[in-house]
Design a protein around this motif. Structure first.
Motif, mmCIF file in Angstrom:
data_model
loop_
_atom_site.group_PDB
_atom_site.id
_atom_site.type_symbol
_atom_site.label_atom_id
_atom_site.label_comp_id
_atom_site.label_asym_id
_atom_site.label_seq_id
_atom_site.Cartn_x
_atom_site.Cartn_y
_atom_site.Cartn_z
ATOM 1 N N PHE A 1 0.858 -1.173 0.000
ATOM 2 C CA PHE A 1 0.000 0.000 0.000
ATOM 3 C C PHE A 1 0.896 1.225 0.000
ATOM 4 O O PHE A 1 1.928 1.264 0.641
ATOM 5 C CB PHE A 1 -1.029 -0.013 1.144
ATOM 6 C CG PHE A 1 -0.489 0.142 2.539
ATOM 7 C CD1 PHE A 1 -0.401 1.386 3.134
ATOM 8 C CD2 PHE A 1 -0.077 -0.966 3.278
ATOM 9 C CE1 PHE A 1 0.074 1.533 4.422
ATOM 10 C CE2 PHE A 1 0.399 -0.827 4.562
ATOM 11 C CZ PHE A 1 0.480 0.423 5.138
ATOM 12 N N PHE B 1 4.249 0.362 1.505
ATOM 13 C CA PHE B 1 4.415 -0.327 2.783
ATOM 14 C C PHE B 1 3.891 -1.744 2.665
ATOM 15 O O PHE B 1 2.855 -1.990 2.052
ATOM 16 C CB PHE B 1 3.663 0.408 3.903
ATOM 17 C CG PHE B 1 4.282 1.704 4.289
ATOM 18 C CD1 PHE B 1 5.245 1.765 5.285
ATOM 19 C CD2 PHE B 1 3.917 2.877 3.652
ATOM 20 C CE1 PHE B 1 5.837 2.969 5.638
ATOM 21 C CE2 PHE B 1 4.495 4.083 3.999
ATOM 22 C CZ PHE B 1 5.461 4.129 4.994
ATOM 23 N N LEU B 2 4.620 -2.655 3.265
ATOM 24 C CA LEU B 2 4.193 -4.031 3.410
ATOM 25 C C LEU B 2 3.478 -4.132 4.751
ATOM 26 O O LEU B 2 4.020 -3.691 5.769
ATOM 27 C CB LEU B 2 5.414 -4.955 3.392
ATOM 28 C CG LEU B 2 5.214 -6.411 3.794
ATOM 29 C CD1 LEU B 2 4.316 -7.117 2.781
ATOM 30 C CD2 LEU B 2 6.559 -7.110 3.908
ATOM 31 N N ASN B 3 2.257 -4.660 4.757
ATOM 32 C CA ASN B 3 1.536 -4.869 6.012
ATOM 33 C C ASN B 3 1.977 -6.224 6.538
ATOM 34 O O ASN B 3 1.545 -7.260 6.051
ATOM 35 C CB ASN B 3 0.030 -4.824 5.780
ATOM 36 C CG ASN B 3 -0.755 -4.963 7.070
ATOM 37 O OD1 ASN B 3 -0.214 -5.336 8.117
ATOM 38 N ND2 ASN B 3 -2.037 -4.675 6.998
ATOM 39 N N GLY C 1 0.055 -6.352 10.714
ATOM 40 C CA GLY C 1 -0.376 -5.100 11.334
ATOM 41 C C GLY C 1 0.731 -4.081 11.529
ATOM 42 O O GLY C 1 0.488 -2.985 12.004
ATOM 43 N N LYS C 2 1.956 -4.443 11.156
ATOM 44 C CA LYS C 2 3.080 -3.510 11.248
ATOM 45 C C LYS C 2 3.440 -3.040 9.842
ATOM 46 O O LYS C 2 3.727 -3.860 8.962
ATOM 47 C CB LYS C 2 4.288 -4.224 11.865
ATOM 48 C CG LYS C 2 5.549 -3.385 11.882
ATOM 49 C CD LYS C 2 6.738 -4.181 12.385
ATOM 50 C CE LYS C 2 8.008 -3.354 12.283
ATOM 51 N NZ LYS C 2 9.185 -4.121 12.661
ATOM 52 N N PRO C 3 3.412 -1.719 9.592
ATOM 53 C CA PRO C 3 3.791 -1.241 8.270
ATOM 54 C C PRO C 3 5.322 -1.248 8.113
ATOM 55 O O PRO C 3 6.041 -0.680 8.932
ATOM 56 C CB PRO C 3 3.242 0.185 8.226
ATOM 57 C CG PRO C 3 3.237 0.617 9.655
ATOM 58 C CD PRO C 3 2.988 -0.641 10.464
ATOM 59 N N THR D 1 6.041 6.166 8.094
ATOM 60 C CA THR D 1 5.765 4.887 8.754
ATOM 61 C C THR D 1 4.854 5.094 9.954
ATOM 62 O O THR D 1 3.918 4.310 10.171
ATOM 63 C CB THR D 1 7.080 4.194 9.162
ATOM 64 O OG1 THR D 1 7.885 4.006 7.988
ATOM 65 C CG2 THR D 1 6.831 2.861 9.826
ATOM 66 N N ALA E 1 1.431 5.631 8.599
ATOM 67 C CA ALA E 1 0.875 4.354 8.120
ATOM 68 C C ALA E 1 0.425 3.501 9.308
ATOM 69 O O ALA E 1 -0.613 2.836 9.247
ATOM 70 C CB ALA E 1 1.898 3.614 7.274
ATOM 71 N N GLN E 2 1.196 3.510 10.391
ATOM 72 C CA GLN E 2 0.815 2.738 11.586
ATOM 73 C C GLN E 2 -0.483 3.264 12.167
ATOM 74 O O GLN E 2 -1.360 2.494 12.562
ATOM 75 C CB GLN E 2 1.929 2.783 12.631
ATOM 76 C CG GLN E 2 1.617 1.957 13.863
ATOM 77 C CD GLN E 2 1.506 0.470 13.555
ATOM 78 O OE1 GLN E 2 2.432 -0.125 13.054
ATOM 79 N NE2 GLN E 2 0.359 -0.113 13.829
ATOM 80 N N ARG F 1 -2.877 4.774 10.529
ATOM 81 C CA ARG F 1 -3.959 4.384 9.626
ATOM 82 C C ARG F 1 -4.339 2.915 9.839
ATOM 83 O O ARG F 1 -5.513 2.562 9.857
ATOM 84 C CB ARG F 1 -3.562 4.617 8.176
ATOM 85 C CG ARG F 1 -3.494 6.092 7.808
ATOM 86 C CD ARG F 1 -3.095 6.290 6.396
ATOM 87 N NE ARG F 1 -4.214 5.878 5.539
ATOM 88 C CZ ARG F 1 -4.252 6.109 4.244
ATOM 89 N NH1 ARG F 1 -3.252 6.727 3.658
ATOM 90 N NH2 ARG F 1 -5.279 5.722 3.523
ATOM 91 N N LEU F 2 -3.337 2.051 9.991
ATOM 92 C CA LEU F 2 -3.626 0.639 10.233
ATOM 93 C C LEU F 2 -4.341 0.443 11.564
ATOM 94 O O LEU F 2 -5.259 -0.366 11.669
ATOM 95 C CB LEU F 2 -2.331 -0.193 10.200
ATOM 96 C CG LEU F 2 -1.748 -0.480 8.830
ATOM 97 C CD1 LEU F 2 -0.406 -1.194 8.971
ATOM 98 C CD2 LEU F 2 -2.694 -1.310 7.997
#
Length: 166
Positions: free
Chosen positions: A38, A50-52, A55-57, A153, A156-157, A159-160
């Motif tokens: 993503f 980012f690779l999920n 749950g960790k970007p 990062t 992104a965290q 957002r996740l």
């Protein structure tokens, strides 16, 4: 008394847009086929996304774009790999991981720090009739680039985390 043999350093050989490169095997946690990533809208062109990872970007740096070896709009080929750092704190997108090799000390020629951007090429490795750029993982990104990736990062965290079930 015989001296104990010292092990030859090992390197992971990479194809980065047709340019042979290598990273020390100690800088590699895992190699993965290219999964879906993503991409935040505010990312740099060399930030592939980012690779999920549970749950960790994990930020993924496209080495070819970062090093100016591939223009925007061109994607890596079908054999692309992600090279995850130990602890999965980051990853490099490469066109292909080609081998893991032990390199004799006499085949490693140091390169002056001024010889590449941010000193990211630490040495040249002689492999037959060609040279392979040995990258220093600590110098692939500048301090400013590392700070930008860290900011993205964290975003992104967040957002996740907002997507996690309550």
């Amino acid at each position: 008394m015989a001296q104990p043999e010292t092990a030859s350093p090992t390197y992971l050989l990479l194809d980065v847009a047709g340019t042979p490169c290598a990273v020390p095997s100690a800088a590699v946690g895992e190699v993965l086929p290219l999964p879906e990533l993503f991409r935040p809208p505010a990312g740099a062109t060399w930030l592939a996304g980012f690779l999920n990872l549970g749950g960790k970007p994990v930020p993924v740096i496209d080495l070819a774009r970062l090093l100016g070896l591939r223009a925007g709009g061109h994607a890596p080929g079908p054999y692309a790999h992600l090279v995850l750092a130990p602890g999965a704190d980051g990853a490099w997108l490469v066109d292909r991981v080609t081998d893991l090799v032990a390199v004799e000390a006499e085949a490693i020629c140091p390169v002056a720090e001024a010889g590449s951007l941010n000193g990211c090429v630490a040495a040249e490795i002689r492999r037959g009739d060609r040279l392979v750029h040995a990258l220093d993982p600590a110098r692939i990104l500048t301090a400013e680039e590392r700070a930008r990736v860290a900011d993205l990062t964290r975003a992104a965290q967040a957002r996740l985390a907002a997507l996690a079930p309550a």
